[in-house]
Write an enzyme that holds these catalytic residues in place. Structure first.
Site, PDB file in Angstrom:
ATOM      1  N   ILE A  12       0.838  -1.210   0.000  1.00  0.00           N
ATOM      2  CA  ILE A  12       0.000   0.000   0.000  1.00  0.00           C
ATOM      3  C   ILE A  12       0.870   1.255   0.000  1.00  0.00           C
ATOM      4  CG2 ILE A  12      -1.899   1.213   1.144  1.00  0.00           C
ATOM      5  CD1 ILE A  12      -2.674  -1.442   2.473  1.00  0.00           C
ATOM      6  N   THR A 133      -6.204  -1.019  10.454  1.00  0.00           N
ATOM      7  CA  THR A 133      -7.001  -2.056   9.786  1.00  0.00           C
ATOM      8  C   THR A 133      -8.354  -2.267  10.471  1.00  0.00           C
ATOM      9  OG1 THR A 133      -7.048  -4.462   9.552  1.00  0.00           O
ATOM     10  CG2 THR A 133      -5.575  -3.639  11.201  1.00  0.00           C
ATOM     11  N   ASP A 134      -9.299  -2.837   9.737  1.00  0.00           N
ATOM     12  CA  ASP A 134     -10.599  -3.176  10.344  1.00  0.00           C
ATOM     13  C   ASP A 134     -10.467  -4.369  11.289  1.00  0.00           C
ATOM     14  OD1 ASP A 134     -10.198  -5.180   8.427  1.00  0.00           O
ATOM     15  OD2 ASP A 134     -12.135  -4.914   7.434  1.00  0.00           O
ATOM     16  N   GLU A 135      -9.321  -5.101  11.192  1.00  0.00           N
ATOM     17  CA  GLU A 135      -9.190  -6.335  11.975  1.00  0.00           C
ATOM     18  C   GLU A 135      -9.116  -6.063  13.478  1.00  0.00           C
ATOM     19  OE1 GLU A 135      -6.647  -9.309  10.271  1.00  0.00           O
ATOM     20  OE2 GLU A 135      -6.814  -8.419   8.288  1.00  0.00           O
ATOM     21  N   TYR A 159      -1.488 -10.354  14.921  1.00  0.00           N
ATOM     22  CA  TYR A 159      -1.395  -9.183  14.035  1.00  0.00           C
ATOM     23  C   TYR A 159      -2.375  -8.101  14.484  1.00  0.00           C
ATOM     24  CZ  TYR A 159      -2.609  -6.215  10.038  1.00  0.00           C
ATOM     25  OH  TYR A 159      -2.902  -5.139   9.242  1.00  0.00           O
ATOM     26  N   LYS A 163      -1.700  -4.296  16.046  1.00  0.00           N
ATOM     27  CA  LYS A 163      -2.178  -3.054  15.416  1.00  0.00           C
ATOM     28  C   LYS A 163      -3.088  -2.304  16.389  1.00  0.00           C
ATOM     29  CE  LYS A 163      -1.735  -1.697  11.695  1.00  0.00           C
ATOM     30  NZ  LYS A 163      -0.726  -0.812  11.057  1.00  0.00           N
ATOM     31  N   ASN A 188      -9.789  -5.080   3.726  1.00  0.00           N
ATOM     32  CA  ASN A 188      -8.758  -5.770   2.924  1.00  0.00           C
ATOM     33  C   ASN A 188      -8.525  -5.071   1.588  1.00  0.00           C
ATOM     34  OD1 ASN A 188      -9.566  -7.804   4.895  1.00  0.00           O
ATOM     35  ND2 ASN A 188      -8.377  -9.220   3.661  1.00  0.00           N
ATOM     36  N   ASP A 289      -8.002 -24.982   8.348  1.00  0.00           N
ATOM     37  CA  ASP A 289      -8.355 -23.591   8.653  1.00  0.00           C
ATOM     38  C   ASP A 289      -7.227 -22.888   9.412  1.00  0.00           C
ATOM     39  OD1 ASP A 289      -9.916 -21.362   8.620  1.00  0.00           O
ATOM     40  OD2 ASP A 289     -11.551 -22.200   9.835  1.00  0.00           O
TER      41      ASP A 289
HETATM   42  P1  NAD Z   1       3.325  -4.787   3.508  1.00  0.00           P
HETATM   43  O1  NAD Z   1       3.636  -5.936   4.401  1.00  0.00           O
HETATM   44  O2  NAD Z   1       3.170  -5.017   2.041  1.00  0.00           O
HETATM   45  O3  NAD Z   1       4.457  -3.644   3.682  1.00  0.00           O
HETATM   46  C1  NAD Z   1       5.005  -3.296   4.914  1.00  0.00           C
HETATM   47  C2  NAD Z   1       6.233  -2.455   4.655  1.00  0.00           C
HETATM   48  O4  NAD Z   1       6.777  -2.049   5.936  1.00  0.00           O
HETATM   49  C3  NAD Z   1       7.353  -3.206   3.938  1.00  0.00           C
HETATM   50  O5  NAD Z   1       7.899  -2.399   2.910  1.00  0.00           O
HETATM   51  C4  NAD Z   1       8.393  -3.469   5.018  1.00  0.00           C
HETATM   52  O6  NAD Z   1       9.725  -3.525   4.524  1.00  0.00           O
HETATM   53  C5  NAD Z   1       8.178  -2.271   5.927  1.00  0.00           C
HETATM   54  N1  NAD Z   1       8.611  -2.528   7.318  1.00  0.00           N
HETATM   55  C6  NAD Z   1       8.311  -3.620   8.081  1.00  0.00           C
HETATM   56  N2  NAD Z   1       8.901  -3.512   9.290  1.00  0.00           N
HETATM   57  C7  NAD Z   1       9.554  -2.318   9.302  1.00  0.00           C
HETATM   58  C8  NAD Z   1      10.316  -1.627  10.257  1.00  0.00           C
HETATM   59  N3  NAD Z   1      10.537  -2.150  11.478  1.00  0.00           N
HETATM   60  N4  NAD Z   1      10.839  -0.416   9.954  1.00  0.00           N
HETATM   61  C9  NAD Z   1      10.618   0.114   8.711  1.00  0.00           C
HETATM   62  N5  NAD Z   1       9.919  -0.495   7.753  1.00  0.00           N
HETATM   63  C10 NAD Z   1       9.376  -1.702   8.036  1.00  0.00           C
HETATM   64  O7  NAD Z   1       2.021  -4.131   4.133  1.00  0.00           O
HETATM   65  P2  NAD Z   1       0.795  -3.431   3.400  1.00  0.00           P
HETATM   66  O8  NAD Z   1      -0.192  -4.466   2.999  1.00  0.00           O
HETATM   67  O9  NAD Z   1       1.304  -2.457   2.405  1.00  0.00           O
HETATM   68  O10 NAD Z   1       0.156  -2.632   4.639  1.00  0.00           O
HETATM   69  C11 NAD Z   1       0.632  -1.343   4.995  1.00  0.00           C
HETATM   70  C12 NAD Z   1      -0.097  -0.855   6.239  1.00  0.00           C
HETATM   71  O11 NAD Z   1      -1.511  -0.835   5.986  1.00  0.00           O
HETATM   72  C13 NAD Z   1       0.121  -1.751   7.465  1.00  0.00           C
HETATM   73  O12 NAD Z   1       0.254  -0.916   8.596  1.00  0.00           O
HETATM   74  C14 NAD Z   1      -1.174  -2.568   7.553  1.00  0.00           C
HETATM   75  O13 NAD Z   1      -1.469  -2.899   8.885  1.00  0.00           O
HETATM   76  C15 NAD Z   1      -2.186  -1.575   6.997  1.00  0.00           C
HETATM   77  N6  NAD Z   1      -3.361  -2.182   6.340  1.00  0.00           N
HETATM   78  C16 NAD Z   1      -3.189  -3.138   5.368  1.00  0.00           C
HETATM   79  C17 NAD Z   1      -4.300  -3.678   4.740  1.00  0.00           C
HETATM   80  C18 NAD Z   1      -4.153  -4.711   3.640  1.00  0.00           C
HETATM   81  O14 NAD Z   1      -5.172  -5.253   3.179  1.00  0.00           O
HETATM   82  N7  NAD Z   1      -2.960  -5.010   3.157  1.00  0.00           N
HETATM   83  C19 NAD Z   1      -5.593  -3.244   5.092  1.00  0.00           C
HETATM   84  C20 NAD Z   1      -5.713  -2.267   6.082  1.00  0.00           C
HETATM   85  C21 NAD Z   1      -4.596  -1.733   6.698  1.00  0.00           C
HETATM   86  P1  TYD Z   2      -5.398 -12.589   3.830  1.00  0.00           P
HETATM   87  O1  TYD Z   2      -5.198 -12.149   2.427  1.00  0.00           O
HETATM   88  O2  TYD Z   2      -4.277 -13.271   4.543  1.00  0.00           O
HETATM   89  O3  TYD Z   2      -5.930 -11.312   4.637  1.00  0.00           O
HETATM   90  P2  TYD Z   2      -6.530 -11.197   6.157  1.00  0.00           P
HETATM   91  O4  TYD Z   2      -6.242 -12.431   6.895  1.00  0.00           O
HETATM   92  O5  TYD Z   2      -5.773 -10.021   6.678  1.00  0.00           O
HETATM   93  O6  TYD Z   2      -7.993 -10.929   5.975  1.00  0.00           O
HETATM   94  O7  TYD Z   2      -6.639 -13.562   3.870  1.00  0.00           O
HETATM   95  C1  TYD Z   2      -7.927 -13.151   3.412  1.00  0.00           C
HETATM   96  C2  TYD Z   2      -8.897 -14.274   3.702  1.00  0.00           C
HETATM   97  O8  TYD Z   2      -8.554 -15.389   2.882  1.00  0.00           O
HETATM   98  C3  TYD Z   2      -8.827 -14.789   5.127  1.00  0.00           C
HETATM   99  O9  TYD Z   2     -10.141 -15.116   5.550  1.00  0.00           O
HETATM  100  C4  TYD Z   2      -7.958 -16.028   5.044  1.00  0.00           C
HETATM  101  C5  TYD Z   2      -8.279 -16.556   3.663  1.00  0.00           C
HETATM  102  N1  TYD Z   2      -7.175 -17.270   2.969  1.00  0.00           N
HETATM  103  C6  TYD Z   2      -7.442 -18.499   2.358  1.00  0.00           C
HETATM  104  O10 TYD Z   2      -8.560 -19.014   2.395  1.00  0.00           O
HETATM  105  N2  TYD Z   2      -6.415 -19.109   1.687  1.00  0.00           N
HETATM  106  C7  TYD Z   2      -5.159 -18.581   1.633  1.00  0.00           C
HETATM  107  O11 TYD Z   2      -4.248 -19.205   1.035  1.00  0.00           O
HETATM  108  C8  TYD Z   2      -4.912 -17.310   2.266  1.00  0.00           C
HETATM  109  C9  TYD Z   2      -3.543 -16.687   2.224  1.00  0.00           C
HETATM  110  C10 TYD Z   2      -5.958 -16.692   2.915  1.00  0.00           C
END
Ligand code: NAD
Ligand code: TYD
Length: 354
Positions: A12, A133-135, A159, A163, A188, A289
């Site tokens: 992101i 996150t919504d989690e 996780y 957060k 997500n 699961d």
């Molecule tokens: P990601 O895992 O793809 O990226 C995380 C980045 O943080 C990486 O570039 C990593 O190198 C860096 N990082 C990790 N530890 C670090 C540290 N100690 N110091 C400096 N950099 C560090 O994550 P993402 O999916 O891009 O998510 C980004 C943010 O958005 C997170 O805070 C996550 O909780 C939040 N978020 C993600 C989602 C989603 O669906 N992916 C949804 C809602 C919120």
């Molecule tokens: P994920 O992408 O890991 O996001 P989050 O756990 O943060 O929601 O998983 C999304 C949903 O998909 C979650 O309910 C777990 C499920 N999942 C599978 O069913 N198979 C998989 O291989 C993975 C990675 C996730």
């Protein structure tokens, strides 16, 4: 006016930086430790761009963060850096405690020290944006109303607990010290360049390789899905117009079961890349699961719509079609990530830049 982004080499964060430079033209400093999830190739188009600077470092390094704040005098910190994968948090929670909790604490203390010394105007304009996150709200039953900003925090995984702890620190630093913070809780995300350990990129990558498509449990867990571009737009708007101390829920109005998401991808692939062996859904495989698997997330995003005028521009169907086209056109990106080649690139690149 510079902003400091943490974790900008991740999924992101890298979209946010590209979007930010395009939309605002304001300079960005990207502080990222380049863990397995950090990929500088995501930002390769910015090489040589005078508005962008990359610093390889850990958010827990107080000295480094202090130095960056003094040197670059940012008007905001946008905090993405985190360990972000639930399954990894179940296997090894320690990194989540360190980065998500201790790292956020370190950033907050550095921000507080920097902010308290700013002149009045800059002090009132400064913002610390916590990307969450919504989690953190826990799990919903089928008939429960969606999470609103008033919902209780009831995190269930290492996780989401880490957060939630970080969000509480952010809240306390506002309440106690007056630090002007904003917190967003998003559902997500999906889109180009997502690390293929998360559901959607994993399913696409496995389908292309004709490998099993793993569905945890009965596949009836529900997530709300938002295209990453819409999330980045929401973050820009919150930073611009959000009220300090407030939380904003961000969601896509796209609740779907995991099974429905995977079938949707399979059907699109049947249309775009039909395979002689038959439909991609033949590859669906039910597997063990996840421990403590949250059943349902849903986001009530009315506040950000009403107060700040944000609405998602993509439906799941339009966003997913674009995402799939991107992955089909960038098979090299996927194979580089899978073989770890991008990490070599990352090391070479940061050595060259140092
Ligand atoms: P990601 O895992 O793809 O990226 C995380 C980045 O943080 C990486 O570039 C990593 O190198 C860096 N990082 C990790 N530890 C670090 C540290 N100690 N110091 C400096 N950099 C560090 O994550 P993402 O999916 O891009 O998510 C980004 C943010 O958005 C997170 O805070 C996550 O909780 C939040 N978020 C993600 C989602 C989603 O669906 N992916 C949804 C809602 C919120
Ligand atoms: P994920 O992408 O890991 O996001 P989050 O756990 O943060 O929601 O998983 C999304 C949903 O998909 C979650 O309910 C777990 C499920 N999942 C599978 O069913 N198979 C998989 O291989 C993975 C990675 C996730």
């Amino acid at each position: 006016m510079t902003i400091l982004v943490t974790g900008g080499a991740g999924f992101i964060g890298s979209h946010f930086i590209l979007d930010w430079l395009l939309e605002t033209g304001e300079p960005v400093i990207n502080l990222d430790a380049l863990t397995y999830a950090g990929n500088l190739e995501n930002l390769a188009v910015l090489q040589g761009n005078a508005l962008y600077d990359f610093v390889c470092g850990d958010i827990q390094d107080r000295r480094l963060v202090d130095r960056l704040l003094v040197e670059h005098a940012p008007r905001a910190i946008v905090h993405f850096a985190a360990e972000s994968h639930v399954d990894r948090s179940i296997n090894r929670p320690q990194d989540f405690i360190q980065t998500n909790i201790v790292g956020t604490y370190t950033l907050l203390e550095a921000a507080r020290s920097y902010w308290s010394k700013l002149q009045y105007g800059a002090r009132s304009r400064f913002r610390f944006l916590q990307v969450s996150t919504d989690e953190v709200y826990g799990s919903l039953g089928a008939a429960d109303p969606a999470f609103s900003e008033a919902s209780l925090y009831q995190p269930n995984s290492p996780y989401s607990a880490s957060k939630a702890a970080a969000d509480h620190l952010v809240r306390a630093w506002h309440h106690t010290y007056g630090l002007p913070v904003l917190t967003t809780n998003c559902s997500n995300n999906y889109g180009p360049r997502q690390f293929p350990e998360k559901l959607i990129p994993l399913i696409i990558a496995n389908a292309m390789d004709r490998k099993p498509l793993p569905i945890y449990g009965d596949g009836m867990n529900v997530r709300d899905w938002l295209h990453v571009g819409d999330h980045c737009m929401a973050l820009r708007i919150v930073l611009e117009r959000g009220i300090a101390g407030q939380m904003y829920n961000i969601g896509g109005n796209s609740e779907m079961t995991n099974l429905a998401v995977v079938h949707n991808i399979c059907e699109l692939l049947d249309e775009m890349r039909p395979h002689a062996d038959g439909p991609y859904s033949n590859l669906i495989t039910f597997v063990q699961d996840r421990a403590g698997h949250d059943r349902r997330y849903a986001i009530d995003a009315r506040k950000i719509g009403r107060d700040l005028g944000w609405q998602p521009t993509e439906t799941f169907s339009s966003g997913m079609r674009k995402t799939l086209l991107w992955y089909l056109d960038h098979q090299e990106w996927v194979s580089d990530v899978k073989t770890g080649a991008y990490q070599q690139w990352t090391i070479r690149n940061s050595e060259a830049r140092a």
